[in-house]
Scaffold this motif. Structure first.
Motif, PDB file in Angstrom:
ATOM      1  N   ARG A  69      -2.715  17.007   8.879  1.00  0.00           N
ATOM      2  CA  ARG A  69      -2.128  17.499   7.625  1.00  0.00           C
ATOM      3  C   ARG A  69      -1.534  18.893   7.811  1.00  0.00           C
ATOM      4  O   ARG A  69      -0.443  19.189   7.317  1.00  0.00           O
ATOM      5  CB  ARG A  69      -3.184  17.528   6.514  1.00  0.00           C
ATOM      6  N   GLU A  96       0.837  -1.208   0.000  1.00  0.00           N
ATOM      7  CA  GLU A  96       0.000   0.000   0.000  1.00  0.00           C
ATOM      8  C   GLU A  96       0.868   1.252   0.000  1.00  0.00           C
ATOM      9  O   GLU A  96       0.547   2.244  -0.656  1.00  0.00           O
ATOM     10  CB  GLU A  96      -0.880   0.043   1.252  1.00  0.00           C
ATOM     11  N   GLY A  97       1.956   1.198   0.729  1.00  0.00           N
ATOM     12  CA  GLY A  97       2.872   2.343   0.771  1.00  0.00           C
ATOM     13  C   GLY A  97       3.400   2.680  -0.613  1.00  0.00           C
ATOM     14  O   GLY A  97       3.540   3.849  -0.972  1.00  0.00           O
ATOM     15  N   SER A 102       1.421  17.639   2.438  1.00  0.00           N
ATOM     16  CA  SER A 102       0.312  16.894   3.041  1.00  0.00           C
ATOM     17  C   SER A 102      -1.028  17.572   2.781  1.00  0.00           C
ATOM     18  O   SER A 102      -2.062  16.913   2.730  1.00  0.00           O
ATOM     19  CB  SER A 102       0.542  16.740   4.552  1.00  0.00           C
ATOM     20  N   TYR A 111       1.869  10.521   2.318  1.00  0.00           N
ATOM     21  CA  TYR A 111       1.454  11.063   3.627  1.00  0.00           C
ATOM     22  C   TYR A 111       0.390  10.239   4.360  1.00  0.00           C
ATOM     23  O   TYR A 111       0.243  10.379   5.568  1.00  0.00           O
ATOM     24  CB  TYR A 111       0.953  12.513   3.516  1.00  0.00           C
ATOM     25  N   GLN A 127       9.255   5.099   5.264  1.00  0.00           N
ATOM     26  CA  GLN A 127       9.751   4.254   4.165  1.00  0.00           C
ATOM     27  C   GLN A 127      11.259   4.459   4.034  1.00  0.00           C
ATOM     28  O   GLN A 127      12.028   3.777   4.690  1.00  0.00           O
ATOM     29  CB  GLN A 127       8.992   4.544   2.863  1.00  0.00           C
ATOM     30  N   ALA A 139      -2.160  16.751  -0.824  1.00  0.00           N
ATOM     31  CA  ALA A 139      -2.420  15.329  -1.085  1.00  0.00           C
ATOM     32  C   ALA A 139      -3.840  14.971  -0.694  1.00  0.00           C
ATOM     33  O   ALA A 139      -4.317  15.381   0.363  1.00  0.00           O
ATOM     34  CB  ALA A 139      -1.436  14.476  -0.294  1.00  0.00           C
ATOM     35  N   PRO A 140      -4.510  14.194  -1.540  1.00  0.00           N
ATOM     36  CA  PRO A 140      -5.809  13.675  -1.114  1.00  0.00           C
ATOM     37  C   PRO A 140      -5.589  12.490  -0.184  1.00  0.00           C
ATOM     38  O   PRO A 140      -4.478  11.966  -0.076  1.00  0.00           O
ATOM     39  CB  PRO A 140      -6.430  13.199  -2.423  1.00  0.00           C
ATOM     40  N   ARG A 141      -6.637  12.089   0.472  1.00  0.00           N
ATOM     41  CA  ARG A 141      -6.599  10.811   1.173  1.00  0.00           C
ATOM     42  C   ARG A 141      -6.533   9.728   0.093  1.00  0.00           C
ATOM     43  O   ARG A 141      -7.391   9.656  -0.774  1.00  0.00           O
ATOM     44  CB  ARG A 141      -7.869  10.663   2.014  1.00  0.00           C
ATOM     45  N   LEU A 142      -5.478   8.920   0.132  1.00  0.00           N
ATOM     46  CA  LEU A 142      -5.250   7.941  -0.924  1.00  0.00           C
ATOM     47  C   LEU A 142      -5.778   6.590  -0.491  1.00  0.00           C
ATOM     48  O   LEU A 142      -5.489   6.117   0.608  1.00  0.00           O
ATOM     49  CB  LEU A 142      -3.753   7.861  -1.235  1.00  0.00           C
ATOM     50  N   LEU A 177       0.772   9.713  -5.380  1.00  0.00           N
ATOM     51  CA  LEU A 177       0.978  11.145  -5.131  1.00  0.00           C
ATOM     52  C   LEU A 177       2.032  11.719  -6.084  1.00  0.00           C
ATOM     53  O   LEU A 177       1.912  12.861  -6.529  1.00  0.00           O
ATOM     54  CB  LEU A 177       1.361  11.411  -3.671  1.00  0.00           C
ATOM     55  N   CYS A 234       7.925   9.514  -0.375  1.00  0.00           N
ATOM     56  CA  CYS A 234       7.676   8.069  -0.464  1.00  0.00           C
ATOM     57  C   CYS A 234       6.231   7.678  -0.195  1.00  0.00           C
ATOM     58  O   CYS A 234       5.707   6.785  -0.843  1.00  0.00           O
ATOM     59  CB  CYS A 234       8.531   7.317   0.546  1.00  0.00           C
ATOM     60  N   GLU A 262       0.406   4.279  -2.546  1.00  0.00           N
ATOM     61  CA  GLU A 262       0.076   5.632  -2.088  1.00  0.00           C
ATOM     62  C   GLU A 262       1.150   6.631  -2.529  1.00  0.00           C
ATOM     63  O   GLU A 262       0.843   7.707  -3.043  1.00  0.00           O
ATOM     64  CB  GLU A 262      -0.105   5.630  -0.565  1.00  0.00           C
ATOM     65  N   GLY A 263       2.404   6.253  -2.330  1.00  0.00           N
ATOM     66  CA  GLY A 263       3.498   7.159  -2.699  1.00  0.00           C
ATOM     67  C   GLY A 263       3.570   7.378  -4.197  1.00  0.00           C
ATOM     68  O   GLY A 263       3.773   8.506  -4.668  1.00  0.00           O
TER      69      GLY A 263
END
Lengths: 797, 164
Positions: free
Chosen positions: B134, A650-651, A689, B147, B106, A692-695, A658, B144, A654-655
């Motif tokens: 946020r 997932e990381g 942050s 967030y 990460q 960024a949307p909530r992913l 973005l 990475c 998500e990364g």
């Protein structure tokens, strides 16, 4: 239809008890292998969380000097001479020029065109090209010495636009059926030209390398890097060293994303040349300005696309031309272009396809690897086409994709039959369901149609789908012939030996996890050797989303062999008996995956052993006054074969998502005279942050049988879908298509109002930017001031 | 530097993670360099050197600042807190543990700064909503994670701390 197996993300349960977890990873840590929900904790996590992890700039070498690079300030010139100011005492520093290179003056990679340092009499081909190296015992002396070096040059004509360039790095053609003839029969033809610019990887740790000379005449470099053996090879050639003399050790690495794939070879050579001449350690630590100015970016591209649709609603023809800007030297450009061309058709069934690609040389800093490696550029164009076709047909972009997406048994433009692990439809349905795409799309349409004059914002939703070949392209993995090793030491420990690097993506966690599963031991019983070329074999580079799939697969095979050997020796289970069974070592070398071998000349056959599949749905708000885009939600569904470690997978999603949103909206390098203008973090912006949307990440599993664990790789997949999903959402909101990335407020306002479109991304302006007028030329105060400072906060309301 | 005149090296006294330190430095030496090079506290990272990325975040008397923008002369008598002060008695703090469990770290290079920003947020007592978190880490760039898992980590730490 077979149901996709979904992995739902779960937060660890909250606990009421005070935290008493020790620094060591607790033995009751959640999960080993995929049988349990979350996977083991990150192996090097505690060191990173306490500040103990040593990145290159954290390493201390007593007596080390500081290194610096004198770079060109011309995009194309002859280097006539290097002038050292007589007023400075040059005995205080060490100076290295091309004359000091003991081996060939070549940065060894694909082509032999790039020099380690431009020699006097040689050709400077881009801004910020390295010409002279300096080292000094302290920073003040170094700074002073830098100011006393002058490069004498004779300017040559520069080329900035790949469409006007005449020097080519590579070209490819993929052809299936007869695209031209089929296009003639099409009921609807949609044409488009799409341009995308440079993107900076912007790892938060700058490039850094420290070279330490050794008594045996060799040198060891410690650095921030992805590919130890690329550097090793480059050192052997330019420093004229044997295998044992050139040693590369990875320090903790603060992000790479492709940006530390090839450029670290140059930094390692520079640091080594200084260290060998000085016979002391030399620290070559880039600051952000130097890192952005000099190192590689994502390739700008122009994609010219024609799609033909029959009267029965089938995609019958695709004619695609891809032109990439390689910058001044070849670096990895042919392979980037190759991947771009192979993915340009998008994940859709089409009998008649012709894709041509060429990569051209310009007088800009060389472009190189960046997550996705050519595919995000061409798949942006592919998805723009599909969304525009849906728009033209007044069809649902979801239904169109359901109809056209590759299914098992379909054939790609290279003639590859997609036999298994084809998750396109599953990721599409998963992303559509999670985002309630149809319902939201109907809502945003109604909102658009009911919008009044006074509306200040507009909301839209957009969809994109992509495929991404797992591992090296074509016969790349066969040529690499990677080795991964597993040893049982004589003191009874299990140790993994690979050159695969950890840069945040989780290599050091998933490798022990896979091996522990295969051996039937605990995660903590499996150690991993440092990424040091004097210790580990060449497992190939840590790129192309290949580590989990290819090297992970080799490790599982090695573990199965080790287990069988130990169990046959001892007659007991491996877990019970391995401590007394060593020393023993298994070196597992890559063997070709099943399938049709790829023909590198004709571009036919299996381009990749398998493909990953990704779908994204983005929801945006567009400010109708300013043209600014806020991405509110983003769902990304990815078929990665098998999920090894859900949290880390997932990381990655998500990364990567973005980064793709940044690519779509705000990340643009501007160039003047071949030089990056916004070469600082204050001017090259990436999402914070608040941007960024909530992913939301959905992991889909359609395992690939060519590897024992079924995993296909994940790192690059989400990068392919984010940008076209965002641009489709912008269209849904405001009814105009943005053909160039990023979709900046300037481009959006131009598209909305018919004002002139800003220059295309990725192409340098010829002349220096107009300077800010002197203060006396500014109009007098009041409303005429270009930037009015609010003196009274209330006055603005 | 010559024509600006040579800077004098003088003593500066302050505390770092609760310990009193005395450093000999020029007054304009960056706190970041004092921490990393003079005190060997390399957990505080440099990402940009111009206050954009937050990798060098530290707390000065509880206030979240970028150590690359602070001359050492400004911390005389102050209390500086770095990532090295986050774990206590060899145990990860609740915040660190939450980062470890949620996948908030990460590559790890932004992590020390994120932890410090997270610590400042937890200390502020602000309600741990998605938006508030946020806001609290908006000065810290991460390339990475996107967030999401960092926000999860801080929310989890807030939740666990509230139950202590």
């Amino acid at each position: 239809m077979e149901r996709p197996s979904l992995t739902v993300r779960t937060l660890p349960p909250s606990v009421a008890a005070p935290d008493t977890t020790p620094l060591v990873i607790p033995t009751d840590a959640p999960g080993l292998g995929r049988a349990r929900p979350v996977g083991p904790l990150r192996r090097e996590g505690p060191a990173k969380l306490t500040g103990e992890a040593k990145y290159a700039d954290d390493l201390v070498f007593p007596g080390a000097w500081f290194g610096a690079t004198i770079r060109s300030t011309q995009p194309h010139a002859r280097l006539i001479g290097i002038d050292l100011d007589d007023a400075f005492d040059w005995m205080r520093v060490v100076v290295v020029t091309a004359d000091d290179i003991p081996g060939e003056n070549i940065v060894s990679l694909i082509d032999d065109d790039q020099p380690v340092l431009v020699p006097v009499g040689g050709e400077i081909r881009h801004q910020a090209e390295a010409c002279v190296l300096l080292a000094a015992p302290d920073r003040a002396t170094l700074a002073e010495a830098k100011r006393r070096v002058t490069l004498r040059t004779e300017r040559l004509p520069a080329v900035f636009d790949p469409l006007e360039a005449d020097r080519e790095f590579a070209h490819y053609t993929v052809e299936r059926g007869d695209a031209a003839a089929a296009m003639e029969t099409a009921e609807l033809v949609i044409e488009g030209t799409y341009r995308v610019g440079h993107q900076e990887q912007l790892y938060i740790e700058n490039n850094a390398m420290i070279a330490v000379p050794r008594e045996d005449g060799g040198v060891t470099v410690h650095g921030s890097l992805q590919c130890p053996y690329y550097i090793h090879k480059a050192m052997k050639r330019a420093l004229n060293m044997g295998d044992e003399l050139a040693v590369v050790v990875q320090a903790e690495t603060g992000g790479g994303f492709g940006g530390k794939e090839e450029y670290p070879s140059i930094i390692a050579l520079h640091a080594s040349l200084l260290a060998l001449k000085l016979q002391k350690p030399v620290r070559m630590i880039y600051d952000r300005h130097e890192d952005i100015s000099a190192t590689t970016k994502r390739h700008p591209a122009v994609v010219v696309y024609r799609s033909g649709i029959s009267a029965t609603g089938e995609l019958v023809a695709q004619e695609i031309e891809v032109i990439m800007d390689g910058g001044a030297y070849c670096t990895l450009t042919p392979v980037v272009l190759s991947r771009g061309v192979l993915h340009a058709g998008g994940p859709y069934r089409c009998e008649n396809v012709r894709i041509t690609g060429r990569a051209m040389a310009t007088n800009t800093p060389p472009n190189g690897a960046f997550r996705g490696f050519g595919a995000p550029q061409t798949e942006f164009a592919a998805e723009m086409q599909i969304n525009r076709i849906a728009d033209a047909l007044d069809a649902s972009p979801l239904d169109l994709r359901r109809r056209w997406v590759y299914r098992e048994g379909d054939v790609t433009p290279t003639g590859q039959v997609l036999r298994e692990s084809v998750g396109g439809i599953e990721v599409l349905e998963a992303a559509a369901a999670e985002s309630a795409f149809d319902r939201t799309h109907a809502q945003t349409r109604a909102m658009r149609e009911g919008r009044t004059e006074g509306a200040r914002t507009a909301t839209g939703i957009g969809l994109a789908l992509a495929w991404h070949g797992a591992g090296f392209t074509g016969s790349g993995e066969v040529r690499l012939a990677s080795v991964a090793s597993l040893e049982l030491t004589d003191d009874g420990r299990i140790r993994i030996l690979t050159a695969s690097t950890e840069m945040g993506q989780g290599t050091k966690t998933i490798f022990p996890q896979l091996v522990a599963d295969a051996l039937g031991v605990d995660y903590d019983e499996v150690a991993i050797a440092p990424q040091d070329t004097s210790i580990v074999p060449d497992s190939g580079p840590t790129v192309a989303s290949r580590t989990a799939m290819v090297v992970g697969g080799l490790l599982i095979k090695a573990a199965e062999k080790l287990r069988a050997r130990v169990e046959s020796h001892t007659g007991r289970t491996f877990a019970e008996s391995y401590r007394d069974a060593g020393p023993m070592r298994i070196d597992e070398q890559f063997a070709p995956y099943p399938g049709e071998p790829f023909d590198d000349k004709r571009y036919t056959g299996d381009a990749y052993p398998a493909f990953g599949w990704a779908a994204a749905v983005a929801k945006v708000d567009v400010d109708l006054d300013t043209g600014e885009v806020a991405v509110r939600d983003c769902v990304s569904a990815n078929d990665i074969g098998r999920v090894i470690h859900p949290i880390m997978a997932e990381g990655q999603v998500e990364g990567g998502t973005l980064q793709a949103i940044g690519y779509a909206t705000i990340e643009e390098m501007k160039l003047v005279d071949g030089r990056y203008l916004n070469d600082r973090m204050a001017t090259y912006l990436i999402p914070t942050s608040l941007d960024a949307p909530r992913l939301k990440s959905i992991l889909v599993e359609k395992p690939y049988s060519g590897v024992p664990h079924g995993a296909k790789g994940i790192g690059e997949l989400p990068m392919d879908v984010g940008a076209p999903a965002v641009v489709a959402a912008i269209h849904d909101a405001i009814g105009v298509w943005i053909h160039d990335l990023p979709a900046t407020p300037e481009r959006i306002l131009a598209a909305m109002t018919g004002a002139p479109m800003p220059p295309p991304p990725g192409v340098s302006l010829e002349e220096p930017a107009p300077r800010t007028p002197p203060i006396e030329d500014l109009p007098a105060g009041g409303d005429k001031m270009p930037f009015r400072a609010p003196t009274d906060p209330g006055a603005e309301r | 530097m010559g024509h600006y005149g040579e800077e004098r090296v003088v003593s500066f006294e302050f505390t770092v993670n609760g310990e009193r330190v005395v450093v000999e430095a020029t007054g304009t030496r960056r706190l970041l360099d004092v921490l990393r090079e003079d005190l060997n506290l390399t957990g505080t990272k440099e990402g940009c050197g111009e206050g954009e990325c937050g990798a060098c975040s530290v707390l000065i008397d509880g206030a979240l600042v970028d150590a690359c923008l602070v001359p050492v002369s400004q911390v005389t008598g102050a209390s500086v807190q770095t990532v090295e002060g986050e774990a206590q008695d060899g145990r990860l703090s609740i915040l660190q543990q939450a980062f470890l469990e949620t996948g908030g770290a990460q590559c790890g290079i932004c992590t020390p700064g994120m932890l410090i920003a997270g610590r400042a947020f937890l200390s502020s007592g602000t309600e741990p909503t998605d938006h508030n978190i946020r806001e609290a880490i908006a000065g810290n760039l991460c390339r990475c994670t996107g967030y999401t898992k960092i926000i999860d980590a801080i929310a989890l730490a807030a939740q666990r701390s509230a139950h202590q």
